[in-house]
Design an enzyme around this catalytic site. Sequence first.
Site, short mmCIF file in Angstrom:
data_model
loop_
_atom_site.label_atom_id
_atom_site.label_comp_id
_atom_site.label_asym_id
_atom_site.label_seq_id
_atom_site.Cartn_x
_atom_site.Cartn_y
_atom_site.Cartn_z
N CYS A 172 0.82 -1.22 0.00
CA CYS A 172 0.00 0.00 0.00
C CYS A 172 0.85 1.28 0.00
CB CYS A 172 -0.93 0.01 1.20
SG CYS A 172 -1.94 -1.46 1.31
N HIS A 193 -3.38 7.02 2.70
CA HIS A 193 -3.77 5.73 2.12
C HIS A 193 -5.15 5.36 2.66
CE1 HIS A 193 -4.06 1.63 1.06
NE2 HIS A 193 -3.81 1.17 2.29
N ASN A 234 -10.07 -0.51 -0.15
CA ASN A 234 -8.62 -0.39 -0.09
C ASN A 234 -8.03 -0.91 -1.40
OD1 ASN A 234 -5.89 -0.69 0.38
ND2 ASN A 234 -6.12 -1.61 2.42
O1 UT7 Z 1 -3.77 -1.38 3.66
C1 UT7 Z 1 -3.11 -1.40 4.89
C2 UT7 Z 1 -3.38 -2.63 5.63
N1 UT7 Z 1 -4.69 -2.88 6.09
C3 UT7 Z 1 -5.23 -2.21 7.11
O2 UT7 Z 1 -4.73 -1.22 7.56
C4 UT7 Z 1 -6.47 -2.80 7.72
C5 UT7 Z 1 -6.45 -2.59 9.22
N2 UT7 Z 1 -7.50 -3.22 9.95
C6 UT7 Z 1 -8.83 -2.90 9.87
O3 UT7 Z 1 -9.23 -2.10 9.04
C7 UT7 Z 1 -9.77 -3.53 10.86
O4 UT7 Z 1 -9.03 -4.21 11.87
C8 UT7 Z 1 -10.80 -4.52 10.24
C9 UT7 Z 1 -11.82 -3.74 9.42
C10 UT7 Z 1 -10.09 -5.52 9.37
C11 UT7 Z 1 -11.56 -5.24 11.35
O5 UT7 Z 1 -12.20 -4.31 12.20
P1 UT7 Z 1 -12.03 -4.43 13.78
O6 UT7 Z 1 -12.85 -3.37 14.37
O7 UT7 Z 1 -10.56 -4.41 14.09
O8 UT7 Z 1 -12.69 -5.82 14.10
P2 UT7 Z 1 -12.04 -7.12 14.76
O9 UT7 Z 1 -11.05 -7.75 13.82
O10 UT7 Z 1 -11.58 -6.79 16.14
O11 UT7 Z 1 -13.32 -8.05 14.85
C12 UT7 Z 1 -14.45 -7.71 15.70
C13 UT7 Z 1 -15.53 -8.73 15.45
C14 UT7 Z 1 -15.02 -10.18 15.50
O12 UT7 Z 1 -16.02 -10.98 16.09
P3 UT7 Z 1 -15.89 -11.44 17.62
O13 UT7 Z 1 -14.59 -12.20 17.72
O14 UT7 Z 1 -15.86 -10.17 18.43
O15 UT7 Z 1 -17.12 -12.29 17.84
C15 UT7 Z 1 -14.93 -10.55 14.04
O16 UT7 Z 1 -15.06 -11.93 13.80
O17 UT7 Z 1 -16.09 -8.56 14.15
C16 UT7 Z 1 -16.09 -9.80 13.45
N3 UT7 Z 1 -15.96 -9.53 12.02
C17 UT7 Z 1 -17.01 -9.31 11.22
N4 UT7 Z 1 -18.33 -9.27 11.47
C18 UT7 Z 1 -19.14 -9.00 10.43
C19 UT7 Z 1 -14.82 -9.44 11.29
N5 UT7 Z 1 -15.12 -9.18 10.00
C20 UT7 Z 1 -16.47 -9.09 9.95
C21 UT7 Z 1 -17.36 -8.83 8.90
N6 UT7 Z 1 -18.69 -8.78 9.18
N7 UT7 Z 1 -16.95 -8.59 7.64
#
Ligand code: UT7
Length: 325
Positions: free
Chosen positions: A112, A252, A282
């Site tokens: 990225c 980004h 992204n």
């Molecule tokens: O390009 C540069 C590199 N990439 C990035 O910078 C991405 C950085 N990370 C992020 O944008 C975020 O961490 C995500 C969008 C990927 C995830 O958001 P989050 O607020 O960090 O969620 P999390 O990973 O802590 O997950 C929270 C909950 C989990 O469920 P439990 O364990 O609390 O029951 C996940 O399983 O949300 C769940 N979850 C979803 N639920 C519905 C994860 N993905 C989804 C989804 N829909 N698509």
Amino acid sequence: MRARIVGTGSYVPPSVITNSDLEKTVNTSDQWIAERTGIRNRRRAAPGEGSASLGVKAATTALAAAHLNPSDLDLIIVATCTPDMPFPSTACLVQSELGATTAVAFDISAACSGFLFALSMADHYIRLETYRNVLVIGTEVMSSVTDWTDRTTCILFGDGAGAAVLQGVEGENGILSNHIHSNGQRWDLIYVPGGGSQQPLSETVLNKRLNFIKMRGSATFKLAVTMMEQAALEALSVNHLTIDDIDLFIPHQANARIIRATAERLHVPMERVVMNIGQYGNTSAASVPLALDEMVKANRIKSGTNVLLIAFGSGLTWASTLIRW
Ligand code: UT7
């Protein structure tokens, strides 16, 4: 001698994947995706359409805006982590398609942050007067490495390309600074394990879905905010500028919450921060040049505008480019 951006261009494929489309294939919801990421739509390249093809379309509009022909180009740098083939470089395919027969062409890989890494190289070549007209492209077909059964990543990524034509000119306007950084110790935060030389494509790789993106989302999120803040502060400090001197921040586009958190830490009002992640998701190396081109076309960037580009990505890599337009 400074490197000045004299033309920008971008291209996204017409096919749109909405959050509701994804609701039908994985256990997610429009509300979750919109609230946690800010993403509503992303684009998907057609079958057989690779990064070179998207890049050529972006480059063609950038060259037209610069009033230059492909034959005027001395160098083409393509930033991509989704090359058409392991080799030759996507840049050589772009060179061929454009007919830029006298240009040197090569790719760089910084995920990225790739577009900013490529800008840094272009800037150095121009200031050393090795090359005068340089085409820099960030182009990705992220859909080719997206696991459409993994709800934690498939909602995030999109396809697209952005390009900038840089020219060496005398004067005060142009790229003021570039800073690029890497921390390979955190390579395992975002990566594609299979399909390279370590684990070439095989039945096992395909069955275990190792040819797709693996990401530790929340650890990546925290580092993204910290590194983008650091990148911005470094650029300001080296140029003896303050936040108020920057007219437009182009970060980004990884997650709307990352962008807002970074802006908050820097005390920048969101009116000066560009955010188009809602439409494109992204797009990795394409995200900054896509947003840059959008701002040029919207007349938000004019002669004298101070624009700060900041990026963060797999590697880990992070970078800034400060431009007085
Ligand atoms: O390009 C540069 C590199 N990439 C990035 O910078 C991405 C950085 N990370 C992020 O944008 C975020 O961490 C995500 C969008 C990927 C995830 O958001 P989050 O607020 O960090 O969620 P999390 O990973 O802590 O997950 C929270 C909950 C989990 O469920 P439990 O364990 O609390 O029951 C996940 O399983 O949300 C769940 N979850 C979803 N639920 C519905 C994860 N993905 C989804 C989804 N829909 N698509």
